[in-house]
Design an enzyme around this catalytic site. Structure first.
Site, PDB file in Angstrom:
ATOM      1  N   THR A 252      -6.309  32.868 -64.990  1.00 24.52           N
ATOM      2  CA  THR A 252      -6.800  34.093 -65.628  1.00 24.52           C
ATOM      3  C   THR A 252      -8.050  33.786 -66.449  1.00 24.52           C
ATOM      4  OG1 THR A 252      -4.618  35.061 -65.718  1.00 24.52           O
ATOM      5  CG2 THR A 252      -6.188  35.818 -67.374  1.00 24.52           C
TER       6      THR A 252
ATOM      7  N   LYS B 124     -18.972  36.228 -77.866  1.00 25.55           N
ATOM      8  CA  LYS B 124     -18.864  35.332 -76.713  1.00 25.55           C
ATOM      9  C   LYS B 124     -20.235  34.784 -76.391  1.00 25.55           C
ATOM     10  CE  LYS B 124     -18.009  37.315 -72.658  1.00 25.55           C
ATOM     11  NZ  LYS B 124     -17.439  37.695 -71.372  1.00 25.55           N
TER      12      LYS B 124
ATOM     13  N   THR C 233      -9.770  33.101 -73.681  1.00 20.17           N
ATOM     14  CA  THR C 233     -10.304  33.377 -72.338  1.00 20.17           C
ATOM     15  C   THR C 233     -11.650  34.092 -72.398  1.00 20.17           C
ATOM     16  OG1 THR C 233      -8.649  35.119 -72.418  1.00 20.17           O
ATOM     17  CG2 THR C 233      -8.351  33.496 -70.736  1.00 20.17           C
TER      18      THR C 233
ATOM     19  N   SER D  13     -13.808  43.633 -76.274  1.00 12.09           N
ATOM     20  CA  SER D  13     -13.420  44.248 -75.007  1.00 12.09           C
ATOM     21  C   SER D  13     -12.613  45.527 -75.182  1.00 12.09           C
ATOM     22  CB  SER D  13     -12.660  43.225 -74.172  1.00 12.09           C
ATOM     23  OG  SER D  13     -12.454  43.717 -72.890  1.00 12.09           O
ATOM     24  N   HIS D  14     -11.387  45.522 -74.673  1.00 12.98           N
ATOM     25  CA  HIS D  14     -10.548  46.720 -74.676  1.00 12.98           C
ATOM     26  C   HIS D  14      -9.753  46.864 -75.968  1.00 12.98           C
ATOM     27  CE1 HIS D  14      -8.532  43.168 -73.364  1.00 12.98           C
ATOM     28  NE2 HIS D  14      -7.389  43.693 -73.765  1.00 12.98           N
TER      29      HIS D  14
ATOM     30  N   LYS E  50     -17.211  40.621 -64.846  1.00 16.89           N
ATOM     31  CA  LYS E  50     -16.663  41.757 -64.123  1.00 16.89           C
ATOM     32  C   LYS E  50     -17.459  42.985 -64.507  1.00 16.89           C
ATOM     33  CE  LYS E  50     -12.748  41.963 -67.327  1.00 16.89           C
ATOM     34  NZ  LYS E  50     -12.791  40.727 -68.107  1.00 16.89           N
TER      35      LYS E  50
ATOM     36  N   ASP F 172     -16.395  47.317 -73.594  1.00 18.25           N
ATOM     37  CA  ASP F 172     -17.675  46.674 -73.264  1.00 18.25           C
ATOM     38  C   ASP F 172     -18.100  46.882 -71.827  1.00 18.25           C
ATOM     39  OD1 ASP F 172     -15.541  45.061 -72.436  1.00 18.25           O
ATOM     40  OD2 ASP F 172     -16.764  43.256 -72.508  1.00 18.25           O
TER      41      ASP F 172
ATOM     42  N   ARG G  89       3.212  38.403 -71.034  1.00 17.08           N
ATOM     43  CA  ARG G  89       2.978  39.253 -69.867  1.00 17.08           C
ATOM     44  C   ARG G  89       3.894  38.798 -68.734  1.00 17.08           C
ATOM     45  NH1 ARG G  89      -1.095  42.057 -71.834  1.00 17.08           N
ATOM     46  NH2 ARG G  89      -3.094  41.149 -72.433  1.00 17.08           N
TER      47      ARG G  89
ATOM     48  N   ARG H 238     -12.011  36.121 -80.419  1.00 23.31           N
ATOM     49  CA  ARG H 238     -11.593  37.472 -80.816  1.00 23.31           C
ATOM     50  C   ARG H 238     -10.691  37.390 -82.019  1.00 23.31           C
ATOM     51  NH1 ARG H 238     -10.550  40.161 -75.106  1.00 23.31           N
ATOM     52  NH2 ARG H 238     -12.688  39.925 -74.405  1.00 23.31           N
TER      53      ARG H 238
ATOM     54  N   GLU I 107      -9.298  40.823 -60.875  1.00 16.44           N
ATOM     55  CA  GLU I 107      -8.132  40.442 -61.662  1.00 16.44           C
ATOM     56  C   GLU I 107      -7.242  41.660 -61.884  1.00 16.44           C
ATOM     57  OE1 GLU I 107      -8.900  37.232 -64.772  1.00 16.44           O
ATOM     58  OE2 GLU I 107     -10.571  38.592 -64.983  1.00 16.44           O
ATOM     59  N   GLU I 108      -5.956  41.369 -62.065  1.00 18.03           N
ATOM     60  CA  GLU I 108      -5.003  42.446 -62.331  1.00 18.03           C
ATOM     61  C   GLU I 108      -5.337  43.184 -63.616  1.00 18.03           C
ATOM     62  OE1 GLU I 108      -3.010  42.193 -65.192  1.00 18.03           O
ATOM     63  OE2 GLU I 108      -3.993  40.256 -65.572  1.00 18.03           O
ATOM     64  N   SER I 109      -6.070  42.521 -64.519  1.00 12.85           N
ATOM     65  CA  SER I 109      -6.370  43.122 -65.817  1.00 12.85           C
ATOM     66  C   SER I 109      -7.520  44.109 -65.731  1.00 12.85           C
ATOM     67  CB  SER I 109      -6.672  42.028 -66.838  1.00 12.85           C
ATOM     68  OG  SER I 109      -7.711  41.189 -66.376  1.00 12.85           O
TER      69      SER I 109
ATOM     70  N   ASP J   4     -13.811  50.239 -70.139  1.00  9.91           N
ATOM     71  CA  ASP J   4     -13.299  49.802 -71.437  1.00  9.91           C
ATOM     72  C   ASP J   4     -14.401  49.682 -72.481  1.00  9.91           C
ATOM     73  OD1 ASP J   4     -14.547  47.613 -70.330  1.00  9.91           O
ATOM     74  OD2 ASP J   4     -13.222  46.180 -71.311  1.00  9.91           O
TER      75      ASP J   4
ATOM     76  N   ASP K 249     -16.725  46.192 -68.846  1.00 13.40           N
ATOM     77  CA  ASP K 249     -16.485  45.293 -67.708  1.00 13.40           C
ATOM     78  C   ASP K 249     -15.204  45.626 -66.947  1.00 13.40           C
ATOM     79  OD1 ASP K 249     -14.790  44.355 -69.662  1.00 13.40           O
ATOM     80  OD2 ASP K 249     -15.538  42.285 -69.643  1.00 13.40           O
ATOM     81  N   ARG K 250     -14.315  46.412 -67.559  1.00 11.72           N
ATOM     82  CA  ARG K 250     -13.082  46.774 -66.848  1.00 11.72           C
ATOM     83  C   ARG K 250     -13.213  48.157 -66.207  1.00 11.72           C
ATOM     84  NH1 ARG K 250      -7.760  44.722 -69.960  1.00 11.72           N
ATOM     85  NH2 ARG K 250      -8.482  42.633 -70.467  1.00 11.72           N
TER      86      ARG K 250
HETATM   87  C1  G16 Z   1     -10.423  38.877 -70.564  1.00 12.33           C
HETATM   88  C2  G16 Z   1     -11.066  38.072 -69.495  1.00 12.33           C
HETATM   89  C3  G16 Z   1     -10.434  38.400 -68.177  1.00 12.33           C
HETATM   90  C4  G16 Z   1      -8.948  38.154 -68.242  1.00 12.33           C
HETATM   91  C5  G16 Z   1      -8.348  38.878 -69.409  1.00 12.33           C
HETATM   92  C6  G16 Z   1      -6.945  38.393 -69.593  1.00 12.33           C
HETATM   93  O1  G16 Z   1     -10.656  40.240 -70.292  1.00 12.33           O
HETATM   94  O2  G16 Z   1     -12.448  38.368 -69.449  1.00 12.33           O
HETATM   95  O3  G16 Z   1     -11.039  37.614 -67.205  1.00 12.33           O
HETATM   96  O4  G16 Z   1      -8.313  38.591 -67.084  1.00 12.33           O
HETATM   97  O5  G16 Z   1      -9.060  38.578 -70.577  1.00 12.33           O
HETATM   98  O6  G16 Z   1      -6.412  38.939 -70.718  1.00 12.33           O
HETATM   99  P1  G16 Z   1      -5.026  38.403 -71.271  1.00 12.33           P
HETATM  100  O7  G16 Z   1      -5.219  36.930 -71.560  1.00 12.33           O
HETATM  101  O8  G16 Z   1      -4.775  39.237 -72.476  1.00 12.33           O
HETATM  102  O9  G16 Z   1      -4.033  38.639 -70.189  1.00 12.33           O
HETATM  103  P2  G16 Z   1     -11.503  41.149 -71.276  1.00 12.33           P
HETATM  104  O10 G16 Z   1     -11.745  42.420 -70.543  1.00 12.33           O
HETATM  105  O11 G16 Z   1     -10.585  41.284 -72.465  1.00 12.33           O
HETATM  106  O12 G16 Z   1     -12.742  40.373 -71.581  1.00 12.33           O
END
Ligand code: G16
Length: 542
Positions: A343, A125, A18, A112-113, A375, A278, A495, A22, A362-364, A276, A280-281
């Site tokens: 997602t 990315k 997504t 990311s996180h 984001k 990078d 999840r 990674r 997003e919920e994340s 987080d 974005d969260r």
């Molecule tokens: C990434 C995407 C988000 C997505 C998340 C989902 O977040 O950029 O749009 O909601 O993955 O994560 P998972 O597939 O683990 O539920 P980030 O912040 O990791 O780039």
């Protein structure tokens, strides 16, 4: 400039998820792994004569990877690279620079996180000229390249130091090292009412921003402390460190527990937030209250008009499917469209480009708007501060007003982490196979009204994405969603997302886990999660 052309071979496991590719840092550091992937990107995007942004969240391997990318860019005929000083750029700032300078795209280095360090994770990315993550057609083409390429090109000479701003060359390529913060902070000033926030802070309003030793530290110090006047020390864990101070830079109540502890005491700050790795969260808190990302999206959408950047109203709202329906209720009240996407932030891109939506979430823990194509953690924090200043209310009062108007959508996510990939795959396959048999059956006293896989057709470009998560609807409107994470690097993460709406006249002050207990039990009975994963409870509950 001398160019070396080195033989390479297809390397397994380079399928981007997504959010780009990674992997553990150890995998990324293997001979040729990074080079193979970068050359596959170059082979796909034909970079000769073009300009790109490069930057990352400063995690371990950031500097080594950037030096390699610069040398490979020069060898592949790139005209110019704009890179953040010290190799730093938050993901939203990188997106902004791509758009502001009209570059052909950018390379963002982050996992990311996920934790960083030699034993942590790394990621890369590619974002396109829109500023947003490449669409699936491009990432699929990149992946196909990784499986067939036989050589990569890299400049023989070293890349210049990028610790100071200035203009450098590597062969025929220009490298411009820029301040990572200034352009982004200026953009925020055009969207958010800085005067109102300055005034609020000057009247004694206190805040605590936890940068979690990650990339937002310098951004938050510049914006919150220098430009908005928050007192020195309001930004904590402000210095980016290659392993995030040994922590896990994921802004949720589990990993940002220190912030929660500071906010849950009676004399704590008025406002708390975290971001987080990078940037974005985001996580939003008030004194004594945690705001779920789904609620935060709904509040932001309902109040965006209070900020100068959105004074004319918003065109529409988009949320990822597992995000709660709280934002849909706001869209309905505002008479604007509400979209549900799979997602992954990339799915918002076409809707934003077409002007069909202004606010996405997003919920994340991701919220953002049409100002960039990622984001944006600090943007959400600033918009919240703008809303607090304009409404003259605390976070608690804002939430109570919101629930009193739209009702409260209780929400929680249960994660089963590092599950054996085969077991996780079988759980999902078995569930998919049983979907048709579920409606009408009762589990934990709740009757299933709907059981389906989420398939998506993009309303703008008609592209499709299938099997994006299993939706289980129950009588009374409760919902459970199951999907496999696309961002983990160890085994699989299952999840389970739970929600249940309570009307404005209902009980709005329940403990969320209590309010969701029955739907959680029903989902567990259907998927047999605890038994099949060998756990007695989810590993992380947020
Ligand atoms: C990434 C995407 C988000 C997505 C998340 C989902 O977040 O950029 O749009 O909601 O993955 O994560 P998972 O597939 O683990 O539920 P980030 O912040 O990791 O780039």
């Amino acid at each position: 400039m001398q160019i070396k052309t080195r033989a390479t071979r297809p390397i397994e496991g380079q399928k981007p998820g997504t959010s780009g590719l990674r992997k553990t840092t150890e995998v990324f550091s293997r001979p040729d792994f990074l080079q193979n992937y970068v050359q596959a990107i170059f082979n796909t995007i034909e970079p000769a004569g073009r300009t790109y942004i490069v930057g990352g969240d400063g995690r371990y391997f950031n500097d080594i990877a950037i030096a390699k990318i610069l040398r490979m860019a020069a060898a592949n005929g790139v005209k110019k690279i704009i890179v953040g000083r010290g190799g730093l750029l938050s993901t939203p700032a990188a997106s902004h620079l791509i758009r502001k300078y009209g570059t052909d795209g950018g390379f963002i280095l982050s996992a990311s996180h996920n934790p960083g360090g030699p034993k942590g994770d790394f990621g890369l990315k590619y974002n396109t000229e829109t500023g947003g993550p490449a669409a699936e057609a491009i990432t699929d083409a990149i992946h196909a390249e990784t499986q067939t390429l036989t050589e990569y090109h890299i400049a023989q000479e070293d890349a210049p130091e990028i610790t100071e701003e200035g203009t450098f060359t590597l062969g025929n390529m220009t490298i411009e090292v820029v301040d990572p913060v200034a352009d982004y902070a200026d953009l925020m000033e055009t969207l958010i009412d800085f005067d109102a926030i300055r005034d609020l802070i000057s009247r004694g309003f206190t805040l605590r921003f936890d940068a979690m030793h990650a990339v937002t530290g310098p951004y938050a110090v510049e914006i919150l402390e220098r430009r908005l006047g928050a007192k020195h020390g309001s930004v904590v864990n402000r210095r980016p460190s290659p392993d995030f101070g040994g922590g896990h830079p994921d802004p949720n109540p589990v990993w940002a527990k220190d912030l929660v502890d500071h906010m849950m005491v009676p004399d704590g700050p008025d406002f708390g937030a975290a971001s987080d790795g990078d940037g974005d969260r985001n996580m939003i808190m008030g004194q004594g209250i945690y705001v779920t990302p789904s609620d935060s999206l709904a509040v932001i959408a309902a109040n965006a008009h209070l900020a100068p950047g959105y004074a004319d109203g918003i065109a529409g709202i988009a949320r990822s499917m597992p995000t709660s329906a709280a934002a849909d209720r706001v869209a309905e009240a505002l008479g604007i469209a509400a979209h549900q996407t799979p997602t992954g932030w990339k799915f918002f891109g076409t809707l934003l480009d077409a002007g069909q939506v202004t606010i996405c979430g997003e919920e994340s823990a991701g919220t953002g708007s049409s100002h960039v194509r990622e984001k944006d953690g600090l943007w959400a924090v600033l918009l919240w501060l703008n809303i607090i200043a304009a409404r003259g209310q605390s976070v608690q009062q804002i939430m109570e007003d919101h629930w009193g108007r739209f009702g409260r959508t209780y929400y929680s996510r249960h994660d089963y982490e590092a599950v054996d990939s085969d077991i996780a795959g079988t759980i999902m396959d078995d569930l998919r196979a049983a979907l048709e048999t579920l409606p009408g059956k009762s589990f934990a006293g709740l009757t299933v009204t709907e059981a389906r896989d989420f398939d998506y057709t993009d309303p703008v470009d008609g592209s499709t994405a299938t099997s994006q998560g299993i939706i289980l609807g129950f009588e009374g409107g409760a919902r459970a969603v199951l999907r496999l994470s696309g961002t983990g690097t160890q085994g699989a993460t299952i999840r389970l997302y739970l929600e249940n709406h309570e009307k404005p006249t209902g009980n709005l002050r329940q403990d969320p886990q209590k309010a969701l207990e029955r739907v959680a039990r029903a989902a567990d009975q259907i998927a047999d999660l605890e038994k099949r994963t060998g756990r007695s409870a989810p590993d992380v509950v947020t």
